[in-house]
Write a protein that holds these residues in place. Structure first.
Motif, PDB file in Angstrom:
ATOM      1  N   LYS A 112      -6.567  -7.405 -26.544  1.00  0.00           N
ATOM      2  CA  LYS A 112      -7.960  -7.168 -26.897  1.00  0.00           C
ATOM      3  C   LYS A 112      -8.063  -6.353 -28.180  1.00  0.00           C
ATOM      4  N   GLU A 113      -7.233  -5.315 -28.326  1.00  0.00           N
ATOM      5  CA  GLU A 113      -7.246  -4.521 -29.557  1.00  0.00           C
ATOM      6  C   GLU A 113      -6.849  -5.388 -30.750  1.00  0.00           C
ATOM      7  N   ARG A 114      -5.797  -6.179 -30.576  1.00  0.00           N
ATOM      8  CA  ARG A 114      -5.317  -7.044 -31.652  1.00  0.00           C
ATOM      9  C   ARG A 114      -6.404  -8.027 -32.084  1.00  0.00           C
ATOM     10  N   SER A 115      -7.057  -8.639 -31.125  1.00  0.00           N
ATOM     11  CA  SER A 115      -8.112  -9.602 -31.438  1.00  0.00           C
ATOM     12  C   SER A 115      -9.259  -8.935 -32.189  1.00  0.00           C
ATOM     13  N   ALA A 116      -9.680  -7.771 -31.725  1.00  0.00           N
ATOM     14  CA  ALA A 116     -10.785  -7.067 -32.388  1.00  0.00           C
ATOM     15  C   ALA A 116     -10.409  -6.693 -33.817  1.00  0.00           C
ATOM     16  N   ILE A 117      -9.208  -6.158 -34.009  1.00  0.00           N
ATOM     17  CA  ILE A 117      -8.734  -5.768 -35.348  1.00  0.00           C
ATOM     18  C   ILE A 117      -8.703  -6.985 -36.263  1.00  0.00           C
ATOM     19  N   GLU A 129     -20.762  -9.775 -33.635  1.00  0.00           N
ATOM     20  CA  GLU A 129     -20.194 -11.119 -33.597  1.00  0.00           C
ATOM     21  C   GLU A 129     -18.883 -11.132 -32.803  1.00  0.00           C
ATOM     22  N   ILE A 130     -18.095 -10.073 -32.955  1.00  0.00           N
ATOM     23  CA  ILE A 130     -16.849  -9.964 -32.199  1.00  0.00           C
ATOM     24  C   ILE A 130     -17.158  -9.848 -30.707  1.00  0.00           C
ATOM     25  N   ALA A 131     -18.193  -9.105 -30.383  1.00  0.00           N
ATOM     26  CA  ALA A 131     -18.600  -8.978 -28.980  1.00  0.00           C
ATOM     27  C   ALA A 131     -18.963 -10.340 -28.414  1.00  0.00           C
ATOM     28  N   ASP A 132     -19.610 -11.153 -29.217  1.00  0.00           N
ATOM     29  CA  ASP A 132     -19.979 -12.496 -28.784  1.00  0.00           C
ATOM     30  C   ASP A 132     -18.742 -13.374 -28.587  1.00  0.00           C
ATOM     31  N   ILE A 133     -17.802 -13.310 -29.540  1.00  0.00           N
ATOM     32  CA  ILE A 133     -16.586 -14.128 -29.461  1.00  0.00           C
ATOM     33  C   ILE A 133     -15.737 -13.747 -28.256  1.00  0.00           C
ATOM     34  N   THR A 134     -15.550 -12.446 -28.046  1.00  0.00           N
ATOM     35  CA  THR A 134     -14.667 -11.970 -26.974  1.00  0.00           C
ATOM     36  C   THR A 134     -15.400 -11.775 -25.659  1.00  0.00           C
ATOM     37  N   GLN A 135     -16.706 -12.007 -25.672  1.00  0.00           N
ATOM     38  CA  GLN A 135     -17.544 -11.842 -24.491  1.00  0.00           C
ATOM     39  C   GLN A 135     -17.418 -10.429 -23.926  1.00  0.00           C
ATOM     40  N   SER A 136     -17.564  -9.443 -24.824  1.00  0.00           N
ATOM     41  CA  SER A 136     -17.522  -8.026 -24.471  1.00  0.00           C
ATOM     42  C   SER A 136     -18.810  -7.374 -24.961  1.00  0.00           C
ATOM     43  N   SER A 137     -18.986  -6.114 -24.618  1.00  0.00           N
ATOM     44  CA  SER A 137     -20.134  -5.375 -25.129  1.00  0.00           C
ATOM     45  C   SER A 137     -19.819  -4.845 -26.530  1.00  0.00           C
ATOM     46  N   VAL A 138     -20.855  -4.514 -27.270  1.00  0.00           N
ATOM     47  CA  VAL A 138     -20.687  -3.958 -28.615  1.00  0.00           C
ATOM     48  C   VAL A 138     -19.919  -2.641 -28.539  1.00  0.00           C
ATOM     49  N   GLU A 139     -20.244  -1.814 -27.561  1.00  0.00           N
ATOM     50  CA  GLU A 139     -19.546  -0.525 -27.397  1.00  0.00           C
ATOM     51  C   GLU A 139     -18.066  -0.729 -27.105  1.00  0.00           C
ATOM     52  N   ALA A 140     -17.749  -1.723 -26.291  1.00  0.00           N
ATOM     53  CA  ALA A 140     -16.342  -2.007 -25.986  1.00  0.00           C
ATOM     54  C   ALA A 140     -15.592  -2.418 -27.247  1.00  0.00           C
ATOM     55  N   VAL A 141     -16.222  -3.229 -28.091  1.00  0.00           N
ATOM     56  CA  VAL A 141     -15.584  -3.662 -29.333  1.00  0.00           C
ATOM     57  C   VAL A 141     -15.364  -2.467 -30.252  1.00  0.00           C
ATOM     58  N   GLN A 143     -14.897   0.618 -29.379  1.00  0.00           N
ATOM     59  CA  GLN A 143     -13.768   1.375 -28.819  1.00  0.00           C
ATOM     60  C   GLN A 143     -12.446   0.683 -29.113  1.00  0.00           C
ATOM     61  N   LEU A 144     -12.408  -0.642 -28.979  1.00  0.00           N
ATOM     62  CA  LEU A 144     -11.180  -1.384 -29.261  1.00  0.00           C
ATOM     63  C   LEU A 144     -10.779  -1.230 -30.718  1.00  0.00           C
ATOM     64  N   LEU A 145     -11.748  -1.284 -31.627  1.00  0.00           N
ATOM     65  CA  LEU A 145     -11.449  -1.115 -33.047  1.00  0.00           C
ATOM     66  C   LEU A 145     -10.921   0.286 -33.333  1.00  0.00           C
ATOM     67  N   SER A 146     -11.548   1.279 -32.745  1.00  0.00           N
ATOM     68  CA  SER A 146     -11.109   2.657 -32.957  1.00  0.00           C
ATOM     69  C   SER A 146      -9.698   2.886 -32.414  1.00  0.00           C
ATOM     70  N   ARG A 147      -9.481   2.471 -31.190  1.00  0.00           N
ATOM     71  CA  ARG A 147      -8.149   2.630 -30.583  1.00  0.00           C
ATOM     72  C   ARG A 147      -7.099   1.799 -31.322  1.00  0.00           C
ATOM     73  N   GLY A 148      -7.478   0.582 -31.681  1.00  0.00           N
ATOM     74  CA  GLY A 148      -6.552  -0.289 -32.398  1.00  0.00           C
ATOM     75  C   GLY A 148      -6.129   0.298 -33.733  1.00  0.00           C
TER      76      GLY A 148
END
Length: 158
Positions: A112-117, A129-141, A143-148
């Motif tokens: 998930k981190e790799r995909s978001a990055i 748009e990433i939230a739409d592609i990965t079917q996640s929330s904007v906040e989750a994306v 967080q994934l970008l920050s952690r990634g």
């Protein structure tokens, strides 16, 4: 969508989908090509679900991402990172291996981190748009970008 429209959309976007999958597959272009082919077959079979108001490429990325995740779940890793480094140093058949250190670091991230990055920094997609592609929330994306970013920073310093 007609067959001709679908064919034209795929022709216009196949390189972008392949680049995305090569990055997700950490430089394994053969696997990326297989996943791209599966993506296009799945897209063709479900082209009735494509909404004309949406972006075709975003729709394709969602299918490619889901195809990648399904493949990762089905395949067990049989080679270690060290073995992959050894093989890649001897078999440079694709320019994608020029960035092997980055691919190795990306491989250590969660899928998930790799995909978001990759979607954000390589493909240029916005967080929503990433939230739409990965079917996640904007906040989750976010967080994934920050952690990634933090994980990549640490891995690339090593």
């Amino acid at each position: 969508m007609t067959r001709e429209q679908f064919t034209q959309y795929v022709k216009n976007n196949q390189r972008a989908v392949r680049r995305f999958l090569i990055a997700l597959c950490c430089g394994n272009s053969a696997l990326a090509d297989d996943l791209a082919q599966d993506t296009f077959v799945k897209a063709y079979l479900s082209c009735d679900s494509f909404r004309e108001d949406g972006k075709f490429l975003t729709w394709l990325y969602r299918i490619a991402y889901n195809t990648f995740i399904s493949n990762r779940r089905a395949v067990r890793r049989s080679e270690s990172i060290a073995e992959a480094e050894r093989i890649s140093s001897h078999e440079r058949s694709d320019r994608a291996f020029d960035h092997q250190a980055l691919y190795i670091a990306l491989e250590k991230l969660s899928e998930k981190e790799r995909s978001a990055i990759l979607l954000h920094y390589v493909q240029g997609y916005a967080v929503n748009e990433i939230a739409d592609i990965t079917q996640s929330s904007v906040e989750a994306v976010k967080q994934l970008l920050s952690r990634g970013r933090q994980h990549l920073k640490g891995l690339l310093k090593e």
